[in-house]
Structures are given as structure tokens and as C-alpha cells.
Scaffold this motif. Structure first.
Motif, PDB file in Angstrom:
ATOM      1  N   GLU A   6       0.832  -1.199   0.000  1.00 58.76           N
ATOM      2  CA  GLU A   6       0.000   0.000   0.000  1.00 58.76           C
ATOM      3  C   GLU A   6       0.870   1.253   0.000  1.00 58.76           C
ATOM      4  N   SER A   7       0.301   2.308  -0.534  1.00 55.65           N
ATOM      5  CA  SER A   7       0.965   3.607  -0.476  1.00 55.65           C
ATOM      6  C   SER A   7      -0.100   4.686  -0.419  1.00 55.65           C
ATOM      7  N   GLY A   8       0.319   5.863   0.005  1.00 55.21           N
ATOM      8  CA  GLY A   8      -0.621   6.970   0.125  1.00 55.21           C
ATOM      9  C   GLY A   8      -1.088   7.109   1.557  1.00 55.21           C
ATOM     10  N   GLY A   9      -2.184   7.795   1.736  1.00 60.56           N
ATOM     11  CA  GLY A   9      -2.665   8.074   3.073  1.00 60.56           C
ATOM     12  C   GLY A   9      -1.963   9.282   3.646  1.00 60.56           C
ATOM     13  N   GLY A  10      -2.143   9.504   4.951  1.00 59.08           N
ATOM     14  CA  GLY A  10      -1.503  10.633   5.608  1.00 59.08           C
ATOM     15  C   GLY A  10      -2.492  11.462   6.378  1.00 59.08           C
ATOM     16  N   LEU A  11      -2.162  12.742   6.531  1.00 65.72           N
ATOM     17  CA  LEU A  11      -2.965  13.676   7.325  1.00 65.72           C
ATOM     18  C   LEU A  11      -3.569  14.732   6.415  1.00 65.72           C
ATOM     19  N   SER A  19      -5.631  10.018  -1.482  1.00 60.09           N
ATOM     20  CA  SER A  19      -5.783   8.775  -2.230  1.00 60.09           C
ATOM     21  C   SER A  19      -4.815   7.737  -1.687  1.00 60.09           C
ATOM     22  N   VAL A  20      -5.222   6.502  -1.776  1.00 66.20           N
ATOM     23  CA  VAL A  20      -4.370   5.383  -1.400  1.00 66.20           C
ATOM     24  C   VAL A  20      -4.366   4.395  -2.550  1.00 66.20           C
ATOM     25  N   SER A  73     -11.160   2.134  -7.788  1.00 65.34           N
ATOM     26  CA  SER A  73     -10.878   1.767  -9.173  1.00 65.34           C
ATOM     27  C   SER A  73      -9.712   0.782  -9.182  1.00 65.34           C
ATOM     28  N   ARG A  74      -9.514   0.121 -10.297  1.00 64.49           N
ATOM     29  CA  ARG A  74      -8.401  -0.815 -10.382  1.00 64.49           C
ATOM     30  C   ARG A  74      -7.841  -0.824 -11.786  1.00 64.49           C
ATOM     31  N   ASP A  75      -6.582  -1.156 -11.849  1.00 63.11           N
ATOM     32  CA  ASP A  75      -5.884  -1.317 -13.115  1.00 63.11           C
ATOM     33  C   ASP A  75      -5.423  -2.770 -13.160  1.00 63.11           C
ATOM     34  N   ASN A  76      -6.137  -3.596 -13.905  1.00 61.93           N
ATOM     35  CA  ASN A  76      -5.818  -5.028 -13.929  1.00 61.93           C
ATOM     36  C   ASN A  76      -4.436  -5.295 -14.505  1.00 61.93           C
ATOM     37  N   ALA A  77      -4.019  -4.468 -15.438  1.00 56.25           N
ATOM     38  CA  ALA A  77      -2.701  -4.669 -16.046  1.00 56.25           C
ATOM     39  C   ALA A  77      -1.586  -4.450 -15.025  1.00 56.25           C
ATOM     40  N   LYS A  78      -1.853  -3.591 -14.049  1.00 56.84           N
ATOM     41  CA  LYS A  78      -0.853  -3.292 -13.022  1.00 56.84           C
ATOM     42  C   LYS A  78      -1.138  -4.006 -11.705  1.00 56.84           C
ATOM     43  N   ASN A  79      -2.230  -4.782 -11.667  1.00 56.27           N
ATOM     44  CA  ASN A  79      -2.613  -5.455 -10.415  1.00 56.27           C
ATOM     45  C   ASN A  79      -2.730  -4.466  -9.268  1.00 56.27           C
ATOM     46  N   THR A  80      -3.306  -3.317  -9.545  1.00 56.76           N
ATOM     47  CA  THR A  80      -3.351  -2.244  -8.561  1.00 56.76           C
ATOM     48  C   THR A  80      -4.791  -1.773  -8.355  1.00 56.76           C
ATOM     49  N   VAL A  81      -5.123  -1.498  -7.104  1.00 57.53           N
ATOM     50  CA  VAL A  81      -6.417  -0.932  -6.764  1.00 57.53           C
ATOM     51  C   VAL A  81      -6.189   0.422  -6.108  1.00 57.53           C
ATOM     52  N   TYR A  82      -7.072   1.349  -6.394  1.00 55.97           N
ATOM     53  CA  TYR A  82      -6.949   2.713  -5.895  1.00 55.97           C
ATOM     54  C   TYR A  82      -8.208   3.088  -5.117  1.00 55.97           C
ATOM     55  N   LEU A  83      -8.044   3.996  -4.181  1.00 55.11           N
ATOM     56  CA  LEU A  83      -9.189   4.564  -3.469  1.00 55.11           C
ATOM     57  C   LEU A  83      -8.986   6.071  -3.403  1.00 55.11           C
ATOM     58  N   GLN A  84      -9.833   6.789  -4.103  1.00 50.44           N
ATOM     59  CA  GLN A  84      -9.811   8.253  -4.062  1.00 50.44           C
ATOM     60  C   GLN A  84     -10.833   8.685  -3.032  1.00 50.44           C
ATOM     61  N   MET A  85     -10.386   9.463  -2.073  1.00 51.25           N
ATOM     62  CA  MET A  85     -11.246   9.883  -0.970  1.00 51.25           C
ATOM     63  C   MET A  85     -11.398  11.393  -0.987  1.00 51.25           C
ATOM     64  N   TYR A 107      -5.971 -12.156   1.145  1.00 48.92           N
ATOM     65  CA  TYR A 107      -4.706 -11.508   1.475  1.00 48.92           C
ATOM     66  C   TYR A 107      -4.975 -10.085   1.932  1.00 48.92           C
ATOM     67  N   TRP A 108      -4.144  -9.615   2.858  1.00 51.90           N
ATOM     68  CA  TRP A 108      -4.277  -8.267   3.397  1.00 51.90           C
ATOM     69  C   TRP A 108      -2.968  -7.498   3.236  1.00 51.90           C
ATOM     70  N   GLY A 109      -3.107  -6.185   3.026  1.00 45.53           N
ATOM     71  CA  GLY A 109      -1.948  -5.314   3.070  1.00 45.53           C
ATOM     72  C   GLY A 109      -1.595  -4.991   4.517  1.00 45.53           C
ATOM     73  N   GLN A 110      -0.520  -4.236   4.688  1.00 46.68           N
ATOM     74  CA  GLN A 110      -0.025  -3.934   6.030  1.00 46.68           C
ATOM     75  C   GLN A 110      -0.809  -2.803   6.679  1.00 46.68           C
ATOM     76  N   GLY A 111      -1.575  -2.068   5.907  1.00 42.61           N
ATOM     77  CA  GLY A 111      -2.355  -0.962   6.446  1.00 42.61           C
ATOM     78  C   GLY A 111      -1.642   0.365   6.283  1.00 42.61           C
ATOM     79  N   THR A 112      -2.421   1.399   6.050  1.00 45.16           N
ATOM     80  CA  THR A 112      -1.875   2.748   5.948  1.00 45.16           C
ATOM     81  C   THR A 112      -2.806   3.698   6.701  1.00 45.16           C
ATOM     82  N   GLN A 113      -2.223   4.601   7.472  1.00 46.04           N
ATOM     83  CA  GLN A 113      -3.003   5.492   8.332  1.00 46.04           C
ATOM     84  C   GLN A 113      -3.559   6.665   7.537  1.00 46.04           C
ATOM     85  N   VAL A 114      -4.830   6.921   7.733  1.00 49.42           N
ATOM     86  CA  VAL A 114      -5.479   8.119   7.199  1.00 49.42           C
ATOM     87  C   VAL A 114      -6.041   8.880   8.402  1.00 49.42           C
TER      88      VAL A 114
END
Length: 118
Positions: A6-11, A19-20, A73-85, A107-114
Motif C-alpha cells: 500500500e501507499s498513500g494516506g496521511g494527514l 488517495s491510497v 478503481s483498479r488497473d488489472n494490467a498493473k494489479n493495482t487498486v486505488y481509493l480516491q477519498m 490476502y491483506w496489506g499492512q495498512g496505511t493510516q489516514v
């Protein structure tokens, strides 16, 4: 084994946007069998709850609390899922976890703080 990074998140201040994203390791299993990806969140002391999910074909589902504000949203070619908040509220503050269902295994990611300040 499938890894979710995971990437993104923050304050951010209330009313702002964040977005994450979550990238799954590219293996034969994930390329052909990763049917469902989703975002969950967990506030301190509470149960983890579904925020939004998306199928390989693009069908989406949202928690009532985020409908109209969040977009998955997701990009199947990149195996990536996005969340726009957008229009974030203090009650959106939580650790956000990426979820993937691959060939019947979860499967779970490690988590990211928002954190949304008022």
C-alpha cells in the motif's frame, strides 16, 4: 504467496482529499485469479469494516458512509487498486487495509493510516 503493498494516506483537514493505492505482486495466480479487491478500514478499538470493493470486471460496492465521496478503481494490467477519498470527515480517520481475494484465498496489506483533522 501474494504481497500487497500500500501507499498513500496521511494527514488532511476535513473537507480535503487523499488517495491510497495498493499493488499486488504479479504472479500467475494474481494475473488470472484475483477476482476481488477492496479497501477496509479499522478505527482504534473497533472492528474492521468494508469501505469499498471492486471486481475484476469493474463492479463496485461502497459502504453507505462513503457513497458519493469515495471512488474505488483498479488497473488489472498493473494489479493495482486505488481509493480516491474526497470530502473527508474526521470520522474517516482509520487505518486503511487493502484486501485481495485470489483463487479463494484472502490476502491483506499492512495498512496505511489516514487521519482527518477537524
Amino acid at each position: 504467496q501474494v504481497q500487497l503493498v500500500e501507499s498513500g494516506g496521511g494527514l488532511v483537514q476535513a473537507g480535503g482529499s487523499l488517495s491510497v493505492s495498493c499493488a499486488a505482486s504479479r504472479t500467475t495466480r494474481t494475473i488470472f485469479s484475483m477476482n476481488l479487491m477492496a479497501w477496509y478500514r479499522q478505527e482504534s478499538g473497533k472492528q474492521r469494516e468494508l469501505v469499498a470493493s471492486i471486481t475484476r470486471g469493474g463492479l463496485t460496492n461502497y459502504a453507505d458512509s462513503v457513497k458519493g465521496r469515495f471512488t474505488i478503481s483498479r488497473d488489472n494490467a498493473k494489479n493495482t487498486v486505488y481509493l480516491q477519498m474526497n470530502s473527508l470527515k474526521p470520522e474517516d480517520t482509520a487505518v486503511y487495509y487493502c484486501y485481495a481475494l485470489v483463487a479463494g484465498s484472502v490476502y491483506w496489506g499492512q495498512g496505511t493510516q489516514v487521519t482527518v483533522s477537524s
